[in-house]
Design an enzyme around this catalytic site. Sequence first.
Site, PDB file in Angstrom:
ATOM      1  N   ILE A  93     -40.860 -17.644 -22.223  1.00  0.00           N
ATOM      2  CA  ILE A  93     -41.884 -15.666 -21.646  1.00  0.00           C
ATOM      3  C   ILE A  93     -41.204 -14.840 -21.796  1.00  0.00           C
ATOM      4  O   ILE A  93     -40.949 -13.686 -20.741  1.00  0.00           O
ATOM      5  CB  ILE A  93     -41.476 -16.771 -19.643  1.00  0.00           C
ATOM      6  CG1 ILE A  93     -40.058 -17.622 -20.015  1.00  0.00           C
ATOM      7  CG2 ILE A  93     -42.846 -17.982 -20.610  1.00  0.00           C
ATOM      8  CD1 ILE A  93     -40.459 -17.731 -18.759  1.00  0.00           C
TER       9      ILE A  93
ATOM     10  N   GLY B 189     -31.375  -9.643 -23.881  1.00  0.00           N
ATOM     11  CA  GLY B 189     -30.086  -9.917 -24.576  1.00  0.00           C
ATOM     12  C   GLY B 189     -29.166 -10.499 -25.348  1.00  0.00           C
ATOM     13  O   GLY B 189     -28.890 -11.030 -26.035  1.00  0.00           O
TER      14      GLY B 189
ATOM     15  N   GLY C  33     -29.829 -14.470 -24.759  1.00  0.00           N
ATOM     16  CA  GLY C  33     -30.657 -15.738 -24.663  1.00  0.00           C
ATOM     17  C   GLY C  33     -31.853 -15.555 -24.726  1.00  0.00           C
ATOM     18  O   GLY C  33     -32.813 -14.690 -25.004  1.00  0.00           O
ATOM     19  N   GLU C  34     -32.427 -17.211 -24.521  1.00  0.00           N
ATOM     20  CA  GLU C  34     -34.248 -16.962 -24.541  1.00  0.00           C
ATOM     21  C   GLU C  34     -34.590 -18.098 -23.439  1.00  0.00           C
ATOM     22  O   GLU C  34     -33.843 -18.513 -22.973  1.00  0.00           O
ATOM     23  CB  GLU C  34     -34.465 -17.645 -26.234  1.00  0.00           C
ATOM     24  CG  GLU C  34     -34.199 -16.581 -26.856  1.00  0.00           C
ATOM     25  CD  GLU C  34     -34.428 -17.826 -27.841  1.00  0.00           C
ATOM     26  OE1 GLU C  34     -34.720 -19.200 -28.235  1.00  0.00           O
ATOM     27  OE2 GLU C  34     -33.600 -17.300 -29.586  1.00  0.00           O
ATOM     28  N   ILE C  35     -35.906 -17.180 -22.632  1.00  0.00           N
ATOM     29  CA  ILE C  35     -36.256 -17.959 -22.000  1.00  0.00           C
ATOM     30  C   ILE C  35     -37.793 -18.737 -21.699  1.00  0.00           C
ATOM     31  O   ILE C  35     -38.466 -17.790 -22.553  1.00  0.00           O
ATOM     32  CB  ILE C  35     -36.256 -16.734 -20.564  1.00  0.00           C
ATOM     33  CG1 ILE C  35     -35.058 -16.071 -20.348  1.00  0.00           C
ATOM     34  CG2 ILE C  35     -36.721 -17.845 -19.406  1.00  0.00           C
ATOM     35  CD1 ILE C  35     -34.032 -16.102 -19.899  1.00  0.00           C
TER      36      ILE C  35
ATOM     37  N   ASP D 192     -26.564  -5.013 -13.049  1.00  0.00           N
ATOM     38  CA  ASP D 192     -27.380  -5.381 -13.865  1.00  0.00           C
ATOM     39  C   ASP D 192     -28.337  -5.088 -13.356  1.00  0.00           C
ATOM     40  O   ASP D 192     -29.770  -5.515 -14.196  1.00  0.00           O
ATOM     41  CB  ASP D 192     -27.636  -5.833 -14.969  1.00  0.00           C
ATOM     42  CG  ASP D 192     -29.004  -5.835 -16.725  1.00  0.00           C
ATOM     43  OD1 ASP D 192     -28.800  -4.055 -16.309  1.00  0.00           O
ATOM     44  OD2 ASP D 192     -28.746  -6.185 -17.596  1.00  0.00           O
TER      45      ASP D 192
HETATM   46  P1  ADP Z   1     -31.478 -12.012 -20.816  1.00  0.00           P
HETATM   47  O1  ADP Z   1     -29.986 -12.133 -19.931  1.00  0.00           O
HETATM   48  O2  ADP Z   1     -31.160 -12.648 -22.134  1.00  0.00           O
HETATM   49  O3  ADP Z   1     -31.313 -10.034 -20.242  1.00  0.00           O
HETATM   50  P2  ADP Z   1     -33.222 -12.871 -18.368  1.00  0.00           P
HETATM   51  O4  ADP Z   1     -32.715 -13.781 -17.213  1.00  0.00           O
HETATM   52  O5  ADP Z   1     -32.620 -11.610 -18.061  1.00  0.00           O
HETATM   53  O6  ADP Z   1     -32.411 -13.377 -19.895  1.00  0.00           O
HETATM   54  O7  ADP Z   1     -34.116 -12.733 -18.384  1.00  0.00           O
HETATM   55  C1  ADP Z   1     -35.917 -12.483 -20.030  1.00  0.00           C
HETATM   56  C2  ADP Z   1     -36.741 -12.507 -18.577  1.00  0.00           C
HETATM   57  O8  ADP Z   1     -37.172 -13.449 -18.766  1.00  0.00           O
HETATM   58  C3  ADP Z   1     -36.898 -11.846 -17.687  1.00  0.00           C
HETATM   59  O9  ADP Z   1     -37.560 -10.281 -17.435  1.00  0.00           O
HETATM   60  C4  ADP Z   1     -38.363 -12.243 -16.922  1.00  0.00           C
HETATM   61  O10 ADP Z   1     -39.779 -12.125 -17.027  1.00  0.00           O
HETATM   62  C5  ADP Z   1     -38.198 -13.988 -17.230  1.00  0.00           C
HETATM   63  N1  ADP Z   1     -37.509 -14.848 -16.685  1.00  0.00           N
HETATM   64  C6  ADP Z   1     -35.913 -15.217 -16.679  1.00  0.00           C
HETATM   65  N2  ADP Z   1     -35.209 -16.320 -15.688  1.00  0.00           N
HETATM   66  C7  ADP Z   1     -37.014 -16.680 -14.981  1.00  0.00           C
HETATM   67  C8  ADP Z   1     -37.761 -17.529 -14.272  1.00  0.00           C
HETATM   68  N3  ADP Z   1     -36.294 -18.353 -13.736  1.00  0.00           N
HETATM   69  N4  ADP Z   1     -38.655 -17.502 -14.356  1.00  0.00           N
HETATM   70  C9  ADP Z   1     -39.552 -16.793 -14.868  1.00  0.00           C
HETATM   71  N5  ADP Z   1     -39.234 -15.528 -15.791  1.00  0.00           N
HETATM   72  C10 ADP Z   1     -38.005 -15.251 -15.974  1.00  0.00           C
END
Ligand code: ADP
Length: 294
Positions: free
Chosen positions: A21, A25, A27-29, A135
């Site tokens: 999803i 920058g 990680g992967e979610i 951020d």
């Molecule tokens: P990164 O640090 O790699 O940028 P983020 O934590 O900002 O990752 O998450 C990237 C995207 O993933 C977010 O903009 C959001 O859309 C989705 N995301 C992150 N954490 C969650 C969560 N707990 N539930 C749903 N979506 C999430």
Amino acid sequence: MADLLVPGDVVRQRWKIDKKIGGGGFGEIYGALDLVTKDSVALKVESVNQSKQVLKMEVAVLKKLQGCSHVCKFVSCGRNENFNYLVMSLQASNLAELRRSQPKGVFSQSTMLRLGFQILRSIRAMHEAGFLHRDIKPSNFAMGSSTDTFHSCFMLDFGLARQFTKGNGEVRPARGSAGFRGTVRYASINAHENKEMGRQDDLWSFFYMMAEFAIGHLPWRKMKDKEQVGKMKKAYDHHLFLKSLPPGFKQFLDHISKLNYEDKPDYKMLISIVEKAIAKKTIKESDPFDWEKM
Ligand code: ADP
């Protein structure tokens, strides 16, 4: 680079991956199913080969903020030979996606102010715990996904957080120069100048977010270069944003303009500006948000 996980993979025999999803920058979610509780969860994973390891910091901050209602529930964390992972509650769409899904790319004042109120409180809670977010931007806030949380806005991504207090609660001395952290579009002028970021810089990013919600874009939206954006921000008369924001936001802008690194923002006053604007417009908490009307 190939994804660290694919749909169907099961992490530690417990979290079954549904789909990716987000890939930000560091990680992967992934969205996943907790096979034990049957809850939907989010897994944030970071390769062990990545030079900049931030997940440990993120876990530490998320754990510290567990009392706060605008923060994801911490479920678990760990590592295997390929990646570090964090398991937390799964939220719905982030605010960048929701704004872009609007026909004109803007939020109504009702939606903008109610989001602003929640976001400001989550920023205050984080600062009160001794951390800066560094951020603040729309994609780092997401709406809840359950029937009790679908009107709640959650703060995400503590990968760039920094503790600004010492053990005794005093503010840590500012470093003469610090590397740029954050996202160019929402960064404060201070951040562009590589100065040590303080509480006011999170509030500047919040102000830019509110302006973008109201107007649909920021003047530097088409610029990629950090230096160029910094120059434009310095030359830009920020009072021009006020034409699109409720009257109280002048006081907001004036207050954050005066703050230096050591200064504690007057959160109560800032929150009351948003509260008063909500009251003036007779906005009800139960009103639908813009994306619920479509
Ligand atoms: P990164 O640090 O790699 O940028 P983020 O934590 O900002 O990752 O998450 C990237 C995207 O993933 C977010 O903009 C959001 O859309 C989705 N995301 C992150 N954490 C969650 C969560 N707990 N539930 C749903 N979506 C999430």
